[in-house]
Every structure is written in structure tokens, then in C-alpha cells.
Design an enzyme around this catalytic site. Structure first.
Site: not given
Ligand code: ADE
Length: 230
Positions: A11, A197
């Protein structure tokens, strides 16, 4: 000087690679890169995953560097139906969805002790200028509430309940903690997250697949924003 915090190396890697670095200091195991990025004086650090790592790093950052604002960047799980992988979220407010003290006499369930707040406002100037940069670059951008907790959410039932209870559009693991530290010392703060996601049953696979490209998108936006706001 602007403080920039990412949780994972991926990141912040692109930012560090693009910087002219004047100094690297190690504090409590984390490297703080001081220098210029897009002509702006910055200090960039990778804090590690989760709220304790994030708040510890924000505290050391503030104590050791004269930062006038802090931007947290990286990836997040999307909670809003209108967010797809690669879309961008900018926080209007942050909330720690897993902070719950109503069993020990707190007036409301999720009020942070000492602040008496559930939601932490982000800085309007940072939010608006980041949104303009993102729109100019042609990405889909939503400004809204970002929820933080010490759990990678990969379950539709849990992500739905975070969205419903807190009105959150995205979930991640650091910004609410950094926002809390910044609020105590009145330092303007915002988080900028690219969706990796949908925090659903497929989140683990999606995250693995999309993490690098989405993390790099946040870095690209950050650099463009610095270029135009110096
Ligand atoms: N960072 C990226 N995706 C995530 C998720 N599903 N839960 C927590 N932090 C995240």
C-alpha cells in the site's frame, strides 16, 4: 508536511519508490520515510495491519514529525452495492464498528471513551480535494462512512450488519484508529481506499487477486492529488 500511512507494504511501495528520500528513521520497528513526493514534503510509513499498529504509528508519527495532516491510504472491502473492485472510497467519517462498551455504563453502545463520539469526522478540505482528483482521473468515487475493526471481513451476514448498523460503505482495519488519535490532537485526517473485494464469502480470493493493483491505484491517486494541491 503531510503524514501518509498504509498498513501493508504493497500500500506504500509505489509512493516510496517515487519519493526523493532525505531520511529514513526506524521507530518501534517501522520505517518512516521523510522526503519529497510530487514536490510536497511528506513522511510515509507502513504501520502494519490492525487498530493497535495503526494508532501506535500515528502517535509516533505525530510525536516525531511536524505533520499538518494525515492521509491513510490502501484497500478496503466494499459494503455498498454500488461499489465494485477498483472503485474508490473517501471517508466522510470513520467508525470503529467493533468498539462496544454499553455493558459498562457507556451512554451509547459505540461511544469512544474520552471522546464520547461514535463517528469521527474527516477533514472536509481533504475529502473534497481528494474527491476532485479521483473524479478527474476517471474513477468511480463514493464519499461516505468507513468502518474499522480488527477482523478481515469475509462474510456477507457480517458485512451487511456493519453496513446497516453504521451506515458504512466500506470496511477495513486501520482508519478509525488513526482518526481517533488525530481527533485527540486536532490533526486533519482522511482515508482513501480502493475497493479490493466485497467483504463477502469470496473476499479472501478477491483480496489476494486484486490487492496489488488496487493498492497501487490508491498510490497513483495520492501522487496526483499531491501534484495538484501543493
Ligand atoms: N481490507 C480489504 N478488504 C477487507 C475486508 N474484507 N475486511 C477488512 N479489511 C479489508
Amino acid at each position: 508536511m503531510i503524514g501518509i500511512i498504509g498498513a501493508m507494504q504493497v500500500e506504500v511501495d509505489k509512493l516510496i519508490a517515487s519519493m526523493s528520500v532525505d531520511n529514513v528513521s526506524t521507530i518501534a520497528g517501522n520505517k518512516y520515510y521523510l522526503g519529497q513526493l510530487s514536490g510536497v514534503k511528506v513522511v510515509v510509513v507502513c504501520c502494519g495491519i490492525g487498530k493497535v499498529n495503526a494508532s501506535m504509528t500515528a502517535s509516533f508519527l505525530i510525536s516525531n514529525y511536524q505533520v499538518s495532516s494525515i492521509v491513510n491510504l490502501g484497500v478496503a472491502g466494499g459494503l455498498s452495492q454500488s461499489l465494485k473492485v477498483g472503485d474508490i472510497v473517501v471517508s466522510s467519517k470513520c467508525v470503529q464498528y467493533d468498539y462496544q462498551t454499553d455493558l459498562v455504563n457507556s451512554p451509547t453502545a459505540h461511544n469512544l471513551d474520552r471522546l464520547g463520539l461514535t463517528y469521527l469526522d474527516c477533514d472536509t478540505n481533504l475529502v473534497n480535494s481528494l474527491q476532485s482528483t479521483i473524479v478527474k482521473l476517471g474513477y468511480n468515487c463514493i464519499v461516505g462512512i468507513v468502518a474499522t475493526g480488527d477482523k478481515f471481513v469475509a462474510d456477507k451476514t457480517i458485512s451487511n450488519s456493519i453496513a446497516t448498523e453504521f451506515g458504512a460503505i466500506a470496511v477495513e482495519m486501520e482508519s478509525g484508529a488513526i482518526a481517533q488519535v488525530c481527533r485527540h490532537v486536532q490533526i486533519p485526517f482522511v482515508t482513501l481506499r480502493t475497493i479490493s473485494d466485497s467483504a463477502d464469502d469470496n473476499a479472501e480470493i478477491d483480496f489476494e487477486q486484486n490487492m496489488r493493483i488496487t493498492a497501487e491505484r490508491s498510490c497513483k491517486i495520492m501522487q496526483d492529488w499531491l501534484n495538484n494541491n501543493s
